[in-house]
Design a protein around this motif. Structure first.
Motif, PDB file in Angstrom:
ATOM      1  N   SER A   6      84.860  18.940   2.992  1.00 24.05           N
ATOM      2  CA  SER A   6      83.407  18.767   3.023  1.00 24.05           C
ATOM      3  C   SER A   6      82.697  20.107   2.831  1.00 24.05           C
ATOM      4  O   SER A   6      81.646  20.166   2.188  1.00 24.05           O
ATOM      5  CB  SER A   6      82.954  18.088   4.312  1.00 24.05           C
ATOM      6  N   GLU A   7      83.267  21.189   3.350  1.00 24.84           N
ATOM      7  CA  GLU A   7      82.701  22.521   3.102  1.00 24.84           C
ATOM      8  C   GLU A   7      82.799  22.875   1.620  1.00 24.84           C
ATOM      9  O   GLU A   7      81.871  23.436   1.045  1.00 24.84           O
ATOM     10  CB  GLU A   7      83.413  23.581   3.943  1.00 24.84           C
ATOM     11  N   PHE A   8      83.923  22.542   1.007  1.00 24.70           N
ATOM     12  CA  PHE A   8      84.094  22.768  -0.432  1.00 24.70           C
ATOM     13  C   PHE A   8      83.021  22.022  -1.224  1.00 24.70           C
ATOM     14  O   PHE A   8      82.337  22.598  -2.065  1.00 24.70           O
ATOM     15  CB  PHE A   8      85.495  22.319  -0.873  1.00 24.70           C
ATOM     16  N   LEU A   9      82.864  20.733  -0.941  1.00 23.27           N
ATOM     17  CA  LEU A   9      81.870  19.926  -1.665  1.00 23.27           C
ATOM     18  C   LEU A   9      80.446  20.395  -1.413  1.00 23.27           C
ATOM     19  O   LEU A   9      79.630  20.459  -2.339  1.00 23.27           O
ATOM     20  CB  LEU A   9      82.001  18.452  -1.278  1.00 23.27           C
ATOM     21  N   GLY A  10      80.137  20.715  -0.173  1.00 29.49           N
ATOM     22  CA  GLY A  10      78.794  21.177   0.149  1.00 29.49           C
ATOM     23  C   GLY A  10      78.451  22.477  -0.555  1.00 29.49           C
ATOM     24  O   GLY A  10      77.358  22.647  -1.104  1.00 29.49           O
ATOM     25  N   ALA A  29      65.904  21.311  -0.564  1.00 27.79           N
ATOM     26  CA  ALA A  29      66.194  19.884  -0.431  1.00 27.79           C
ATOM     27  C   ALA A  29      67.695  19.630  -0.449  1.00 27.79           C
ATOM     28  O   ALA A  29      68.208  18.804   0.320  1.00 27.79           O
ATOM     29  CB  ALA A  29      65.514  19.103  -1.552  1.00 27.79           C
ATOM     30  N   SER A  30      68.408  20.348  -1.307  1.00 29.06           N
ATOM     31  CA  SER A  30      69.858  20.153  -1.365  1.00 29.06           C
ATOM     32  C   SER A  30      70.519  20.654  -0.081  1.00 29.06           C
ATOM     33  O   SER A  30      71.450  20.028   0.429  1.00 29.06           O
ATOM     34  CB  SER A  30      70.460  20.840  -2.588  1.00 29.06           C
ATOM     35  N   LEU A  31      70.019  21.741   0.468  1.00 24.56           N
ATOM     36  CA  LEU A  31      70.576  22.248   1.725  1.00 24.56           C
ATOM     37  C   LEU A  31      70.298  21.278   2.877  1.00 24.56           C
ATOM     38  O   LEU A  31      71.167  21.049   3.733  1.00 24.56           O
ATOM     39  CB  LEU A  31      70.009  23.628   2.035  1.00 24.56           C
ATOM     40  N   ALA A  32      69.124  20.684   2.892  1.00 20.08           N
ATOM     41  CA  ALA A  32      68.805  19.684   3.920  1.00 20.08           C
ATOM     42  C   ALA A  32      69.709  18.461   3.781  1.00 20.08           C
ATOM     43  O   ALA A  32      70.210  17.925   4.780  1.00 20.08           O
ATOM     44  CB  ALA A  32      67.341  19.263   3.817  1.00 20.08           C
ATOM     45  N   LEU A  33      69.943  18.029   2.553  1.00 17.09           N
ATOM     46  CA  LEU A  33      70.830  16.893   2.304  1.00 17.09           C
ATOM     47  C   LEU A  33      72.252  17.207   2.751  1.00 17.09           C
ATOM     48  O   LEU A  33      72.908  16.389   3.393  1.00 17.09           O
ATOM     49  CB  LEU A  33      70.799  16.529   0.819  1.00 17.09           C
ATOM     50  N   VAL A  37      74.284  15.130   5.629  1.00 19.77           N
ATOM     51  CA  VAL A  37      75.474  14.359   5.269  1.00 19.77           C
ATOM     52  C   VAL A  37      76.754  15.003   5.799  1.00 19.77           C
ATOM     53  O   VAL A  37      77.614  14.323   6.354  1.00 19.77           O
ATOM     54  CB  VAL A  37      75.556  14.176   3.738  1.00 19.77           C
ATOM     55  N   LEU A  38      76.885  16.296   5.624  1.00 17.46           N
ATOM     56  CA  LEU A  38      78.138  16.970   5.975  1.00 17.46           C
ATOM     57  C   LEU A  38      78.112  17.634   7.346  1.00 17.46           C
ATOM     58  O   LEU A  38      79.170  17.998   7.865  1.00 17.46           O
ATOM     59  CB  LEU A  38      78.484  18.003   4.904  1.00 17.46           C
ATOM     60  N   GLY A  39      76.945  17.798   7.923  1.00 15.23           N
ATOM     61  CA  GLY A  39      76.848  18.422   9.232  1.00 15.23           C
ATOM     62  C   GLY A  39      77.727  17.775  10.295  1.00 15.23           C
ATOM     63  O   GLY A  39      78.440  18.481  11.015  1.00 15.23           O
ATOM     64  N   PRO A  40      77.716  16.451  10.400  1.00 14.46           N
ATOM     65  CA  PRO A  40      78.566  15.817  11.416  1.00 14.46           C
ATOM     66  C   PRO A  40      80.073  15.988  11.155  1.00 14.46           C
ATOM     67  O   PRO A  40      80.861  15.906  12.083  1.00 14.46           O
ATOM     68  CB  PRO A  40      78.180  14.337  11.319  1.00 14.46           C
ATOM     69  N   GLY A  44      78.401  21.819   8.276  1.00 16.24           N
ATOM     70  CA  GLY A  44      77.534  22.111   7.139  1.00 16.24           C
ATOM     71  C   GLY A  44      77.221  23.578   6.961  1.00 16.24           C
ATOM     72  O   GLY A  44      76.106  23.930   6.604  1.00 16.24           O
ATOM     73  N   HIS A  45      78.190  24.443   7.162  1.00 12.59           N
ATOM     74  CA  HIS A  45      77.952  25.885   7.034  1.00 12.59           C
ATOM     75  C   HIS A  45      77.658  26.275   5.588  1.00 12.59           C
ATOM     76  O   HIS A  45      76.710  26.998   5.339  1.00 12.59           O
ATOM     77  CB  HIS A  45      79.166  26.688   7.500  1.00 12.59           C
ATOM     78  N   VAL A  46      78.486  25.841   4.662  1.00 15.82           N
ATOM     79  CA  VAL A  46      78.430  26.083   3.212  1.00 15.82           C
ATOM     80  C   VAL A  46      78.177  27.540   2.821  1.00 15.82           C
ATOM     81  O   VAL A  46      77.706  27.818   1.724  1.00 15.82           O
ATOM     82  CB  VAL A  46      77.437  25.150   2.474  1.00 15.82           C
ATOM     83  N   ASN A  47      78.486  28.463   3.710  1.00 16.09           N
ATOM     84  CA  ASN A  47      78.257  29.872   3.442  1.00 16.09           C
ATOM     85  C   ASN A  47      79.168  30.673   4.370  1.00 16.09           C
ATOM     86  O   ASN A  47      79.107  30.486   5.584  1.00 16.09           O
ATOM     87  CB  ASN A  47      76.784  30.196   3.712  1.00 16.09           C
ATOM     88  N   PRO A  48      79.993  31.557   3.815  1.00 13.80           N
ATOM     89  CA  PRO A  48      80.885  32.344   4.672  1.00 13.80           C
ATOM     90  C   PRO A  48      80.137  33.163   5.732  1.00 13.80           C
ATOM     91  O   PRO A  48      80.639  33.338   6.843  1.00 13.80           O
ATOM     92  CB  PRO A  48      81.616  33.255   3.695  1.00 13.80           C
ATOM     93  N   ALA A  49      78.948  33.635   5.406  1.00 11.72           N
ATOM     94  CA  ALA A  49      78.183  34.411   6.384  1.00 11.72           C
ATOM     95  C   ALA A  49      77.797  33.554   7.581  1.00 11.72           C
ATOM     96  O   ALA A  49      77.823  34.021   8.728  1.00 11.72           O
ATOM     97  CB  ALA A  49      76.937  35.003   5.736  1.00 11.72           C
TER      98      ALA A  49
END
Length: 88
Positions: A6-10, A29-33, A37-40, A44-49
Motif C-alpha cells: 500500500s505504501e508502494f501504491l500510494g 486531493a490525491s494526498l487526501a485520497l 484509503v491507505l491510512g488504515p 499512509g506515509h508515502v514519503n521516507p521523511a
C-alpha cells in the motif's frame, strides 16, 4: 506485506500526480485520497521523511522502517517510469 504494497501504491500515485500535473490542488486531493484509503492499512506515509519522523517519535517500529522506505522509493521510481511510458 500488505502495508508495504500500500505504501508502494500510494507513493506511485502521489508522485505520478506530482509529475503529471504539478497542480497543487490535484496534489492535495490525491494526498487526501491516499490518506483516507491507505491510512488504515499502512498509515499512509508515502514519503521516507514522514516514515523517519514517525520512527523518531516511536510511532513506527524499527523493523518496518526499511521496508517502508524501500517501498516508497520503488514506488517513486515506478511513477517516473509510468510517466515516461504514458505521457511522453
Amino acid at each position: 506485506m500488505r502495508k508495504y504494497f500500500s505504501e508502494f501504491l500510494g507513493t506511485l500515485f502521489l508522485v505520478f500526480v506530482i509529475v503529471a500535473t504539478g497542480d497543487p490542488l490535484a496534489i492535495g486531493a490525491s494526498l487526501a485520497l491516499i490518506a483516507m484509503v491507505l491510512g488504515p492499512i499502512s498509515g499512509g506515509h508515502v514519503n521516507p521523511a514522514v516514515t523517519l519522523a514517525l520512527f523518531s517519535n516511536n510511532q513506527v517500529v524499527k523493523s518496518d522502517v526499511m521496508p517502508y522506505v524501500l517501498a516508497q522509493v520503488v514506488g517513486g521510481i515506478a511513477a517516473l517510469q509510468l510517466h515516461k511510458a504514458v505521457l511522453n
